[in-house]
Design a protein around this motif. Structure first.
Motif, PDB file in Angstrom:
ATOM      1  N   ASP A 165       0.797  -1.128  -0.048  1.00  0.00           N
ATOM      2  CA  ASP A 165      -0.039   0.026  -0.263  1.00  0.00           C
ATOM      3  C   ASP A 165       0.758   1.254   0.048  1.00  0.00           C
ATOM      4  O   ASP A 165       0.440   2.396  -0.751  1.00  0.00           O
ATOM      5  N   GLN A 166       2.052   1.095   0.695  1.00  0.00           N
ATOM      6  CA  GLN A 166       2.693   2.282   0.766  1.00  0.00           C
ATOM      7  C   GLN A 166       3.511   2.794  -0.527  1.00  0.00           C
ATOM      8  O   GLN A 166       3.667   3.758  -0.932  1.00  0.00           O
ATOM      9  N   LEU A 167       3.837   1.607  -1.312  1.00  0.00           N
ATOM     10  CA  LEU A 167       4.355   1.850  -2.741  1.00  0.00           C
ATOM     11  C   LEU A 167       3.162   2.329  -3.455  1.00  0.00           C
ATOM     12  O   LEU A 167       3.529   3.237  -4.294  1.00  0.00           O
ATOM     13  N   GLU A 168       2.076   1.938  -3.513  1.00  0.00           N
ATOM     14  CA  GLU A 168       1.015   2.377  -4.295  1.00  0.00           C
ATOM     15  C   GLU A 168       0.847   4.095  -4.105  1.00  0.00           C
ATOM     16  O   GLU A 168       0.639   4.659  -5.012  1.00  0.00           O
ATOM     17  N   VAL A 169       0.592   4.205  -2.679  1.00  0.00           N
ATOM     18  CA  VAL A 169       0.260   5.697  -2.451  1.00  0.00           C
ATOM     19  C   VAL A 169       1.540   6.642  -2.702  1.00  0.00           C
ATOM     20  O   VAL A 169       1.260   7.729  -3.560  1.00  0.00           O
ATOM     21  N   ALA A 170       2.828   6.124  -2.784  1.00  0.00           N
ATOM     22  CA  ALA A 170       3.858   6.844  -3.124  1.00  0.00           C
ATOM     23  C   ALA A 170       3.759   7.195  -4.519  1.00  0.00           C
ATOM     24  O   ALA A 170       4.123   8.230  -5.262  1.00  0.00           O
ATOM     25  N   TYR A 171       3.456   6.130  -5.406  1.00  0.00           N
ATOM     26  CA  TYR A 171       3.442   6.291  -7.006  1.00  0.00           C
ATOM     27  C   TYR A 171       2.093   7.060  -7.265  1.00  0.00           C
ATOM     28  O   TYR A 171       2.329   7.861  -8.227  1.00  0.00           O
ATOM     29  N   ASN A 172       1.176   7.154  -6.669  1.00  0.00           N
ATOM     30  CA  ASN A 172       0.024   7.795  -6.610  1.00  0.00           C
ATOM     31  C   ASN A 172       0.414   9.494  -6.483  1.00  0.00           C
ATOM     32  O   ASN A 172      -0.059  10.332  -7.514  1.00  0.00           O
ATOM     33  N   THR A 173       1.200   9.571  -5.644  1.00  0.00           N
ATOM     34  CA  THR A 173       1.592  10.985  -5.239  1.00  0.00           C
ATOM     35  C   THR A 173       2.629  11.463  -6.346  1.00  0.00           C
ATOM     36  O   THR A 173       2.304  12.639  -6.538  1.00  0.00           O
ATOM     37  N   LEU A 215      -0.833   3.444 -11.964  1.00  0.00           N
ATOM     38  CA  LEU A 215      -1.045   3.840 -13.453  1.00  0.00           C
ATOM     39  C   LEU A 215      -2.467   3.583 -14.218  1.00  0.00           C
ATOM     40  O   LEU A 215      -2.878   4.276 -14.955  1.00  0.00           O
ATOM     41  N   TYR A 216      -3.038   2.416 -13.509  1.00  0.00           N
ATOM     42  CA  TYR A 216      -4.318   2.211 -14.038  1.00  0.00           C
ATOM     43  C   TYR A 216      -5.289   3.548 -13.716  1.00  0.00           C
ATOM     44  O   TYR A 216      -6.140   3.981 -14.554  1.00  0.00           O
ATOM     45  N   LYS A 217      -5.180   3.931 -12.206  1.00  0.00           N
ATOM     46  CA  LYS A 217      -5.908   4.874 -12.103  1.00  0.00           C
ATOM     47  C   LYS A 217      -5.736   6.283 -13.110  1.00  0.00           C
ATOM     48  O   LYS A 217      -6.550   7.157 -13.292  1.00  0.00           O
ATOM     49  N   GLY A 260      -7.769  -6.226 -13.604  1.00  0.00           N
ATOM     50  CA  GLY A 260      -8.137  -5.546 -15.024  1.00  0.00           C
ATOM     51  C   GLY A 260      -7.243  -4.583 -15.039  1.00  0.00           C
ATOM     52  O   GLY A 260      -7.636  -3.398 -15.692  1.00  0.00           O
ATOM     53  N   LEU A 261      -5.985  -4.627 -14.681  1.00  0.00           N
ATOM     54  CA  LEU A 261      -4.970  -3.323 -14.728  1.00  0.00           C
ATOM     55  C   LEU A 261      -4.281  -3.386 -16.163  1.00  0.00           C
ATOM     56  O   LEU A 261      -3.978  -2.317 -16.421  1.00  0.00           O
ATOM     57  N   MET A 262      -4.124  -4.541 -16.860  1.00  0.00           N
ATOM     58  CA  MET A 262      -3.564  -4.675 -17.876  1.00  0.00           C
ATOM     59  C   MET A 262      -4.357  -4.835 -19.186  1.00  0.00           C
ATOM     60  O   MET A 262      -5.462  -5.367 -19.081  1.00  0.00           O
ATOM     61  N   SER A 263      -4.012  -4.209 -20.291  1.00  0.00           N
ATOM     62  CA  SER A 263      -4.567  -4.707 -21.435  1.00  0.00           C
ATOM     63  C   SER A 263      -4.116  -6.094 -22.128  1.00  0.00           C
ATOM     64  O   SER A 263      -3.290  -6.780 -21.448  1.00  0.00           O
ATOM     65  N   TYR A 319       3.871   0.422 -20.081  1.00  0.00           N
ATOM     66  CA  TYR A 319       4.988   0.275 -19.005  1.00  0.00           C
ATOM     67  C   TYR A 319       6.246  -0.696 -19.351  1.00  0.00           C
ATOM     68  O   TYR A 319       5.811  -1.762 -19.694  1.00  0.00           O
ATOM     69  N   LEU A 320       7.405  -0.379 -19.343  1.00  0.00           N
ATOM     70  CA  LEU A 320       8.519  -1.264 -19.439  1.00  0.00           C
ATOM     71  C   LEU A 320       9.158  -1.611 -17.926  1.00  0.00           C
ATOM     72  O   LEU A 320       9.784  -0.876 -17.106  1.00  0.00           O
ATOM     73  N   SER A 321       9.064  -3.023 -17.704  1.00  0.00           N
ATOM     74  CA  SER A 321       9.627  -3.478 -16.458  1.00  0.00           C
ATOM     75  C   SER A 321      10.923  -4.365 -16.953  1.00  0.00           C
ATOM     76  O   SER A 321      10.643  -5.456 -17.765  1.00  0.00           O
TER      77      SER A 321
END
Length: 415
Positions: A165-173, A215-217, A260-263, A319-321
């Motif tokens: 969750d911390q990682l997601e919130v950080a990326y959102n920010t 990124l989906y958001k 459902g995050l990816m195409s 997105y490139l990983s």
């Protein structure tokens, strides 16, 4: 004979004494001259032109303080370092962020030290100098866009659910900020505007799940270009007994597909892992991936590999990983799940160069575990790949032939 010997010794002693006196006299003259020159501020021995009566100051004598490749605070390529998560008014076009999470691994941990190792490997890359690449024909730091290092996300090492969750919130920010410049060439978010792009330094590969959620958001479903030795689309591992235990560095793509995050237009590159059977490949296809195996590079060649990747993702947000284990462990040993028979660093870099011009919304390098490294070769390779990511995001098209003067070079068949 005895008398002659004594006379010879006496003569030598006298000559030595006279030479010593002459030397003392010369040194005395030189010392007087030294004192005089020091008083006039022109002697080298006390500092170049320094006046012993008036100490010099660094700025007036040598100019601004700057970092050598081997000195200074540790940030990626000596970029400006900011605590971006708390500096809400800070703007940028591309941000480097460390994600030191490694408690989703199935084998060797240690990737929490990956961000440090990658930054350390980047010390010889500087924005002010040594940023130009002959392969790209550009210096990403002189593109006019603002690139900064945002430090590391302070993730919990004790609670995986909290850390994700911390990682997601950080990326959102970070991705939710207004960029410094509007390029007119980047994909627009669902809100109709451009957003900053984030390059993440892992950490194990689990970090991509919270990144894709964020990124989906922002953009909706994402196409993923996945460089790796492993599929990372398995539903679960043996011993999974809780929802959180499903979240690992080998299952995150399956979970992203469930959400459902990816195409349905994603692709792997460099796959060579052992599998349970053909059912793993069937499951992988159901998650939305096609793949280029490690061996395909020999049969197809790099241009065809690039062509297949580009055709697969098309003009969708991409997105490139990149898991560092896509590179052969002989060249990049510092990783958690090494697999023999990988691509060379040069081959990976050449493929990345061929992907310029796609609609990239972010990228990462993950699974660098420096405890298993030798002479920093993995950290250096990862840092160089991040430099390629920055160039890739700047270049409007893939460099033809890879060099600015390709048309002037005679192409020969190495075989």
């Amino acid at each position: 004979m005895r008398l002659a010997t004594k006379l010879s010794v006496l003569a030598l002693s006298t000559a030595g004494a006279l030479a010593h006196l002459h030397e003392q006299e010369r040194l005395g003259i030189e010392l007087d001259e030294l004192v005089r020159l020091q008083a006039e501020g022109g002697v080298l021995g006390n500092g170049v032109g320094e006046d012993i009566k008036k100490p010099s100051r660094w700025l007036e004598k040598y100019g601004p303080q700057y970092d050598q490749p081997f000195s200074g605070p540790l940030s990626f390529s000596h970029l400006p370092y900011h605590t971006c998560l708390e500096q809400e008014a800070l703007d940028y076009d591309i941000a480097i962020i460390g994600m030191p999470f490694d408690t989703g691994v199935t084998y060797r941990n240690g990737a929490r030290f990956g961000p440090y190792a990658i930054r350390s490997g980047s010390r010889r890359q500087r924005a002010s100098r040594e940023g130009y690449s002959m392969a790209w024909g550009l210096n990403p730091y002189e593109s006019g866009l603002k690139i900064i290092d945002c430090g590391d996300v302070p993730v919990s090492p004790f609670d995986n659910a909290l850390a994700v969750d911390q990682l997601e919130v950080a990326y959102n920010t970070l991705v939710g900020r207004k960029p410094t410049h509007i390029t007119g060439t980047q994909p627009l978010g669902k809100d109709g505007v451009e957003h900053p792009r984030i390059v993440s330094l892992g950490g194990d590969h689990t970090i991509v799940l919270p990144i894709l959620r964020s990124l989906y958001k922002t953009y909706g479903p994402i196409s993923v270009i996945h460089f790796d030795a492993h599929l990372d689309t398995w539903p679960a591992y043996a011993g999974t007994t809780s929802p959180q235990s499903r979240v690992t560095h080998g299952t995150f793509f399956y979970l992203a597909q469930e959400e459902g995050l990816m195409s349905n237009t994603s692709i792997h590159a460099g796959i060579r892992c052992k599998m349970n059977g053909i059912e793993d490949l069937e499951n992988d296809a159901s998650v939305g991936f096609k793949l280029v195996s490690a061996d395909d590079i020999d049969d197809l060649g790099i241009p065809e590999v690039i062509k297949r990747i580009r055709e697969r993702v098309g003009d969708s947000p991409v997105y490139l990983s990149l898991d560092i284990d896509v590179i052969d462990p002989g060249l990049a040993p510092a990783t958690g799940t090494p697999e023999a028979g990988g691509w060379t660093t040069r081959e990976v870099k050449r493929i990345i160069r061929g992907l310029a011009g796609l609609n990239f919304v972010g990228a990462d390098v993950v699974e660098v575990s420096p405890a298993y490294d030798h002479a920093e070769i993995t950290g250096i390779a990862a840092a160089d790949i991040v430099h390629d990511f920055l160039s890739m995001m700047m270049a409007p098209v893939a460099p033809e032939g890879g060099y600015p003067y390709a048309s002037e070079r005679q192409i020969t068949d190495e075989l």
